[in-house]
Write a protein that holds these residues in place. Sequence first.
Motif, PDB file in Angstrom:
ATOM      1  N   LEU A   3      31.823 -13.957   9.473  1.00  0.00           N
ATOM      2  CA  LEU A   3      33.073 -14.217   8.761  1.00  0.00           C
ATOM      3  C   LEU A   3      34.132 -13.180   9.114  1.00  0.00           C
ATOM      4  N   LEU A   4      33.724 -11.933   9.197  1.00  0.00           N
ATOM      5  CA  LEU A   4      34.675 -10.878   9.541  1.00  0.00           C
ATOM      6  C   LEU A   4      35.259 -11.095  10.929  1.00  0.00           C
ATOM      7  N   LEU A   5      34.417 -11.457  11.871  1.00  0.00           N
ATOM      8  CA  LEU A   5      34.900 -11.661  13.235  1.00  0.00           C
ATOM      9  C   LEU A   5      35.790 -12.903  13.338  1.00  0.00           C
ATOM     10  N   VAL A   6      35.394 -13.963  12.607  1.00  0.00           N
ATOM     11  CA  VAL A   6      36.223 -15.170  12.610  1.00  0.00           C
ATOM     12  C   VAL A   6      37.580 -14.877  11.988  1.00  0.00           C
ATOM     13  N   THR A   7      37.578 -14.149  10.864  1.00  0.00           N
ATOM     14  CA  THR A   7      38.836 -13.804  10.204  1.00  0.00           C
ATOM     15  C   THR A   7      39.695 -12.918  11.087  1.00  0.00           C
ATOM     16  N   THR A   8      39.056 -11.982  11.787  1.00  0.00           N
ATOM     17  CA  THR A   8      39.804 -11.127  12.717  1.00  0.00           C
ATOM     18  C   THR A   8      40.466 -11.968  13.799  1.00  0.00           C
ATOM     19  N   ALA A   9      39.711 -12.930  14.338  1.00  0.00           N
ATOM     20  CA  ALA A   9      40.275 -13.802  15.375  1.00  0.00           C
ATOM     21  C   ALA A   9      41.440 -14.625  14.822  1.00  0.00           C
ATOM     22  N   LEU A  10      41.292 -15.127  13.590  1.00  0.00           N
ATOM     23  CA  LEU A  10      42.377 -15.896  12.976  1.00  0.00           C
ATOM     24  C   LEU A  10      43.615 -15.025  12.757  1.00  0.00           C
ATOM     25  N   SER A  11      43.398 -13.780  12.359  1.00  0.00           N
ATOM     26  CA  SER A  11      44.532 -12.873  12.153  1.00  0.00           C
ATOM     27  C   SER A  11      45.247 -12.588  13.468  1.00  0.00           C
ATOM     28  N   VAL A  12      44.486 -12.490  14.543  1.00  0.00           N
ATOM     29  CA  VAL A  12      45.098 -12.294  15.869  1.00  0.00           C
ATOM     30  C   VAL A  12      45.941 -13.505  16.239  1.00  0.00           C
ATOM     31  N   VAL A  13      45.403 -14.703  15.992  1.00  0.00           N
ATOM     32  CA  VAL A  13      46.148 -15.932  16.291  1.00  0.00           C
ATOM     33  C   VAL A  13      47.433 -15.989  15.477  1.00  0.00           C
ATOM     34  N   MET A  14      47.334 -15.704  14.168  1.00  0.00           N
ATOM     35  CA  MET A  14      48.521 -15.721  13.310  1.00  0.00           C
ATOM     36  C   MET A  14      49.533 -14.674  13.753  1.00  0.00           C
TER      37      MET A  14
END
Length: 398
Positions: A3-14
């Motif tokens: 979850l942390l890595l997925v959220t990090t990736a989403l934050s990078v995209v945003m």
Amino acid sequence: MSLLLVTTALSVVMLLVLTSLADSKVAGVREWGQANAIAVIALLLFATRGVVPDLLSIEVANVLMLLTVSLMYAGFRRHLGLPVPWRLLAAGSLAAFAGVVYFHVVHPALGLRVVAVSVYHAAICFAIHASLPRVADGRLRYPNAFTRTAAFLLGLGHAGRGAFYALDAYGSVSLLAPDVANLVFFAIGTLALPALSLGAVMLANARVLTDTAYAAEHDHLTGAPSRRAFFEIAERELARARRHGGGLGLLLLDADHFKRINDTYGHGVGDEVLRDLVRRAGDVVRKIDYFARLGGEEFGVLLPDANHQTAQAVAERLRAALDRSQPQRSAEGGVPYTVSIGLAMLDRGEDFAGLMRRADAALYAAKDAGRNQVVCAPTATPVEQQQPGGAKVIRLRR
């Protein structure tokens, strides 16, 4: 960890999406971008728990996340044109951070540490929900509804998370325990920022589209609707008049001796005359009428559901309101000016181009007759009528 890595990736995209909107001048984008950039660092520090010192993975990571949600809230406030309560945000985030430090270093209690952070996150989410207005229609309706709903649900989630861990503050609390409750609350904590960022991107994109549409449909100098928008409305009103058999009038008006005003006082004063004309005209025309700048010093007024008498009354009222040449009005300041108006009523079977031609011919007739007059479209023999105030209304009969 996933979850942390997925959220990090989403934050990078945003972050990348918000960076692409940086040149749009939409208020709030800078704060939202900063929030996601800081969140990437915070999430990576959370993910390294047990690998890096606790000072980094707990204190530093938590203070960065508190800064992240504060910036998200500040971005929404700025986007809405509302003041940002920086002192209140600083006090709330410092209180939450003090709780993190106290329940980690002084009086270890993981559950209460989670409570301290969750209370602040919940307050921010509810504040975002309260700040966003309800929008009934338009491009902003769905982005506002999505963001309001997401913020409210996330606020409830954080409040529930805090209550859940408060009940077992000194027990065997483990954020990484493989049970349903931990998974749900951990997901709420990590996915809140991407959800709010998605709402922010939607709001920013809707604002860009709205501003672009407004710029295309309005004159940049006076703020009046543009020629393009005027003709789009005209075609719709023409079709409606044909369907229902209603009247449709058209006024074309022109500032008299406008070139002389520019040559004598300068183009800046001429621009102010046009802005003044638009302001005064907006106070005179009916609410259902459509006023637009067609180019230069020429303006048009579309009069839906109007008969000849109504259209003539509107035209004369408009001419009188824009007669700034009277001595008693000199005290108001500004350059004196007048307008000439051509009026045409839609004939059966006539298209809008024909209506425009007749109104334009009437406008030229008004100028030829001495200006500061209303001419009702075009016929063979003019019949003059003296109107109150000294201006002439010339009716041209077929």
